[in-house]
Design an enzyme around this catalytic site. Sequence first.
Site, short mmCIF file in Angstrom:
data_model
loop_
_atom_site.label_atom_id
_atom_site.label_comp_id
_atom_site.label_asym_id
_atom_site.label_seq_id
_atom_site.Cartn_x
_atom_site.Cartn_y
_atom_site.Cartn_z
N HIS A 21 36.13 46.42 41.83
CA HIS A 21 37.32 45.99 42.56
C HIS A 21 37.01 45.50 43.98
O HIS A 21 37.85 44.86 44.60
CB HIS A 21 38.36 47.11 42.60
CG HIS A 21 38.11 48.17 43.64
ND1 HIS A 21 37.28 49.26 43.43
CD2 HIS A 21 38.58 48.31 44.91
CE1 HIS A 21 37.28 50.03 44.50
NE2 HIS A 21 38.05 49.47 45.42
N SER A 79 33.81 52.90 48.60
CA SER A 79 33.77 52.52 47.19
C SER A 79 32.48 51.75 46.89
O SER A 79 32.10 50.83 47.61
CB SER A 79 34.98 51.65 46.84
OG SER A 79 36.12 52.43 46.60
N GLY A 101 35.73 51.77 52.74
CA GLY A 101 34.45 51.11 52.51
C GLY A 101 33.45 51.94 51.75
O GLY A 101 32.34 51.48 51.48
N LEU A 133 37.56 49.01 15.06
CA LEU A 133 37.54 49.27 13.62
C LEU A 133 38.65 48.52 12.89
O LEU A 133 38.52 48.21 11.71
CB LEU A 133 37.70 50.77 13.34
CG LEU A 133 36.65 51.70 13.93
CD1 LEU A 133 36.94 53.14 13.49
CD2 LEU A 133 35.26 51.29 13.50
N GLY A 134 39.75 48.26 13.58
CA GLY A 134 40.89 47.63 12.93
C GLY A 134 41.82 48.64 12.29
O GLY A 134 42.31 48.41 11.18
N VAL A 135 42.05 49.76 12.98
CA VAL A 135 42.93 50.79 12.43
C VAL A 135 43.98 51.18 13.48
O VAL A 135 43.79 50.99 14.68
CB VAL A 135 42.15 52.05 12.01
CG1 VAL A 135 41.13 51.72 10.94
CG2 VAL A 135 41.49 52.73 13.21
N ASP A 193 35.26 49.89 36.37
CA ASP A 193 35.21 49.49 37.77
C ASP A 193 33.78 49.42 38.30
O ASP A 193 33.48 49.86 39.41
CB ASP A 193 36.05 50.43 38.65
CG ASP A 193 36.33 49.82 40.04
OD1 ASP A 193 36.46 48.57 40.12
OD2 ASP A 193 36.38 50.58 41.02
#
Length: 303
Positions: free
Chosen positions: A53, A158, A156, A208-210, A83
């Site tokens: 960020h 971060s 500052g 997975l598509g569930v 991040d």
Amino acid sequence: MTGPGAQTLAALSEAMADAVELGGAATVLVDARRRFPASGIVYASDLILTADHVVQRDDDIRVGLPDGSRVAAQLVGRDPGSDLALLRVEGGGLSPAQAADHAARIGQLVLALGRPSDEGVQASLGVISARGGPVRTGRGGLLESYIRTDAIPYPGFSGGPLINVAGQVLGLNTSGLARGAALTVPAQLAWQIAGALQQHGRVRRGYLGVRSQPVAISFAQQQALGREQRTGLLLVGVEDDSPAGRAGLLVGDILVAIDGQPVGDPDELLSRLVGAVVGQSVPVQLLRGGQPASLTITIGERT
């Protein structure tokens, strides 16, 4: 104050100052946004790990080194969900930070470091107050684990490191994950993500598509599994032509493990589908009709 107590405090004070000096040698300034600069950690001789960020532009990025000089940097990759962002500096030759070889412990004395200005490294003292995860972040992702401390996150900080009293990095501090609250991404996870960014420019996340929901696993079912596991994921939807559908998963199955790792809620499942597992064929363990069953599924990549 004199005597053994004073000597102990003096020794601790000197040890912390030494730790800041050591950790500060791998803490840099990152100037990549309109407001005041932030901080970063030397990950490799020419790579800087920082908070995503604080990297608000993709060009004209400058990194302030411990010797007071500034060098140009380019964005290698970023992962908004955790991040984290990785930068490459011109010239290289930097000394990488030393990651701790042990996990952070509750109550451990720590120091948060930052280099938000050319005046030098800054430090804040605290203790580790909590560890947790996985947790959904305010940046639309899932953080597999986190550390929380009571060290003050000064402006500052971060992108800077959390270090132990030996100067080893326990994690990367950021205020960009939990609506301004300070969290620390543990070093092992941060280094893993940095490696993915270095290789791919992004973090690969699988699917997975569930559609699923947590359900309780009965005592008899736990005995059939041969382990204590209180919850699994009941599949309430399986997409056509998805990894799950092609592998033979069915609505009504209870997913209890993937690649040998138990899954008991949706966040645990998401945390299992990150990194090298994407594109690989892995075993999944189910309860089907109340009895254990195993299938192999090739993990798809979430776009």
